[in-house]
Design an enzyme around this catalytic site. Structure first.
Site, short mmCIF file in Angstrom:
data_model
loop_
_atom_site.label_atom_id
_atom_site.label_comp_id
_atom_site.label_asym_id
_atom_site.label_seq_id
_atom_site.Cartn_x
_atom_site.Cartn_y
_atom_site.Cartn_z
N THR A 1 3.57 2.35 2.93
CA THR A 1 2.09 1.81 5.04
C THR A 1 3.01 0.37 5.56
OG1 THR A 1 0.74 0.49 3.71
CG2 THR A 1 0.31 2.57 3.67
N PHE A 2 4.18 -0.36 4.60
CA PHE A 2 4.81 -1.51 5.44
C PHE A 2 3.92 -2.42 5.25
CE2 PHE A 2 4.59 2.83 8.11
CZ PHE A 2 6.38 3.07 7.48
N HIS A 3 3.20 -3.09 4.30
CA HIS A 3 2.25 -3.89 4.05
C HIS A 3 2.47 -5.24 3.18
CE1 HIS A 3 -0.86 -1.17 5.49
NE2 HIS A 3 0.37 -1.36 6.84
N PRO A 4 4.26 -5.58 3.11
CA PRO A 4 4.67 -6.48 1.78
C PRO A 4 3.90 -6.91 2.04
CG PRO A 4 6.52 -5.81 3.28
CD PRO A 4 5.04 -4.95 3.69
N HIS B 1 0.60 -1.57 -0.19
CA HIS B 1 0.00 -0.12 0.04
C HIS B 1 0.78 1.36 -0.34
CE1 HIS B 1 -3.28 -2.65 1.53
NE2 HIS B 1 -3.41 -2.49 1.01
#
Length: 547
Positions: free
Chosen positions: A470-473, A297
């Site tokens: 957003t650190f959502h890989p 994201h």
């Protein structure tokens, strides 16, 4: 050389749950390998300590992404947890499952048993929801404590009133029947302390005596006999350390995360033949999808200056900070017990959108330009906005045959035109929210993107200039049928074409979900644990037929 039943690579969110569930069988011996240290550091357990762990190389891989075509030539920082609990030990504590449609889409792509009715029982089994809820959707007896933010803040209340003035309803539980609406955040914090996956699952498992957790164990490659994974090589103590081998009589389980799981596979000769040969690695098993399909994201953050009220920017300085520290020490409440995001909002980018495709967060604070986690001196409030289900995909690839070289991470944010349109819509909604009438007593002026930005092209330029992860890989070892392009694992999470090897973490997601990824990563591991043990899946939830 020791032999265990299971060797788990990575003691993060997924690895912690797996270690707990697999060790319930007292005859099973489980080895967990973690490249980082134990989770002893006080900043891990203090909720506000995320600001420190964000850049602490001792507990954080601290990766950097490659500049992309829509990031203005910037290399975006990509932190990942490197300690017991993994990213659940350094993240922003948010508990967000996603929408029903996310998981039904996984099932529609050919992944049997991954629809929403199938996975909901695992979400429920994991959690101990504190507060009122609909128990059709929420769990009360699990190990993971989930609470709602309880710091009543005038700016947060005004923001939510502003959202409702724009037609966005207040939602008491975005992890319940529907996600859509605005509410305070749910988080994995209990009594003012972080509830990481290590605290909830791994540490209790270690007390059983059949779980061997090895920290500072940097995995270099998998060991194969033919097409079967039989063990793991690692360096004890990290780079320059002592080489060690451990064997698995039943399975090797790769839970390194979206960046590290494909890296370990590629270093072990599993992946694209062209990539492996270019680094002088023997091709053990050709599987072109390994590392491909990365999604995340991408969020620009809109900022307004604040008047007539103190924000977190002031509270974290001088005497105010000491007062907050004393409050936390004596009551486990106050500023230091908070997560970085306080309000969540889920809404539509357009009138014809059937399910919310925008996620927005509100914080009564502002951060230095281009730097998340470092507060400004001036009072401010921030809305981050992002597209929930991006279409753009990138990749994770080894940089060399050196297991200590960080992987190449190319997310390719906004390369798809629809992603650009939805991100612009999110920034426009953020502007309307910040300028809403209920926030007027506190709203001084828009600082970013600023009043001069009006056209879609100008909004897009601003997003390119200041947007960040957003650190959502996820999605780099995708789940899918053997004949599906780029599929790496089947719907039992077994690596296609190999035996004795599964991948269990966020990398197996076939498509990005409408949420932060930690809750679903825990669910994936819990469901996988039943598969690995040969247990019947939990009974699917039966919903009433809608008229």
């Amino acid at each position: 050389m020791e032999t265990f039943d299971y060797v788990i690579i990575g003691a993060g969110s997924a690895g912690s749950v797996l270690a707990n569930r697999l060790s319930e069988d007292s005859t099973a011996r489980v080895c967990v390998l973690e490249a980082g240290p134990s989770d002893w550091h006080p900043y891990i357990h203090l909720p506000a300590g995320f600001i420190k762990t964000f850049h602490m190389k001792s507990v954080n891989w601290g990766y950097s992404q490659e500049p992309g075509p829509w990031t203005g030539g910037r290399s975006i920082y990509a932190p990942r947890g490197k300690t017991l609990g993994g990213s659940s030990s350094i993240n922003g504590h948010i508990y967000n499952r996603g929408q029903r449609q996310d998981f039904d889409t996984w099932a529609q792509l050919g992944n049997r048993g991954w629809g929403y009715p199938d996975i909901l029982p695992y979400f429920k089994r994991l959690e101990r929801r504190v507060g009122e809820c609909d128990e059709t959707y929420r769990g009360r007896d699990g190990s993971l404590t989930v609470t709602t933010m309880d710091w009543q803040d005038p700016l947060c209340e005004a923001f939510m009133e502003g959202a409702m003035s724009l037609g966005i309803p207040r939602n008491p539980d975005y992890n319940g029947a529907i996600q859509e609406g605005v509410s305070y955040c749910q988080r994995t914090i209990e009594k003012g302390l972080r509830m990481s996956a290590a605290k909830a699952f791994l540490h209790p498992a270690r007390k059983r005596g059949n779980v061997d957790v090895r920290t500072h164990a940097h995995v270099t490659n998998l060991i194969f006999e033919g097409k079967r994974a039989v063990g793991v090589r690692y360096l004890k103590g990290g780079k320059g350390g002592v080489p060690v081998e451990v064997r698995a009589s039943k399975e090797v389980i790769l839970s390194g995360g979206t960046y590290n799981s494909p890296q370990v596979l590629q270093l072990s000769g599993v992946g694209s033949p062209e990539l492996l040969q270019s680094h002088g690695i023997e091709v053990r098993h050709a599987l072109p999808g390994v590392g491909e399909g990365l999604q995340d994201h991408y969020a620009p953050r809109s900022v307004a200056r604040v008047k007539n009220i103190r924000t977190i920017n002031e509270l974290r300085r001088g005497v105010s900070l000491w007062v907050e520290a004393l409050k936390w020490a004596t009551t486990r409440r106050g500023l230091l017990s908070l997560s970085p995001t306080m309000v969540y909002c889920f809404w539509h980018s357009g009138e014809t959108t059937e399910s919310s495709d925008l996620q927005l967060t509100f914080t009564p604070a502002s951060y230095k330009e281009g730097v998340q986690g470092q507060l400004e001196d001036e009072p401010g409030m921030t809305v981050a906005s992002w597209q929930q289900r991006p279409e753009s995909r990138g990749y994770v690839r080894i940089r060399s045959a050196d297991p200590f070289a960080p992987p190449i991470i190319q997310t390719n944010y906004l390369v798809e035109e629809i992603d650009r349109r939805v991100v612009v819509a999110g920034m426009k909604l953020a502007r309307r929210l910040l300028a809403s009438k209920p926030l007027a007593p506190y709203y001084a002026y828009e600082d970013f993107p600023g009043p001069k930005v009006q056209s879609d092209d100008e909004f897009l330029a601003a997003a390119t200039e200041r947007g960040t992860t957003t650190f959502h890989p996820g999605c780099t070892c995708r789940m899918g049928p053997a004949d599906a392009k780029w599929a790496v694992v089947d719907d039992q999470l077994r690596v296609h074409g190999l035996q004795g090897l599964r991948v269990v973490d966020a990398s197996i997601m076939p498509r990005m979900i409408s949420a932060n990824l930690n809750a679903s990563t825990l669910m994936i591991a819990d469901k996988a644990s039943d598969m690995i043990r040969g247990k019947a899946a939990l009974e699917a939830v039966r919903f009433p037929v809608q008229a």
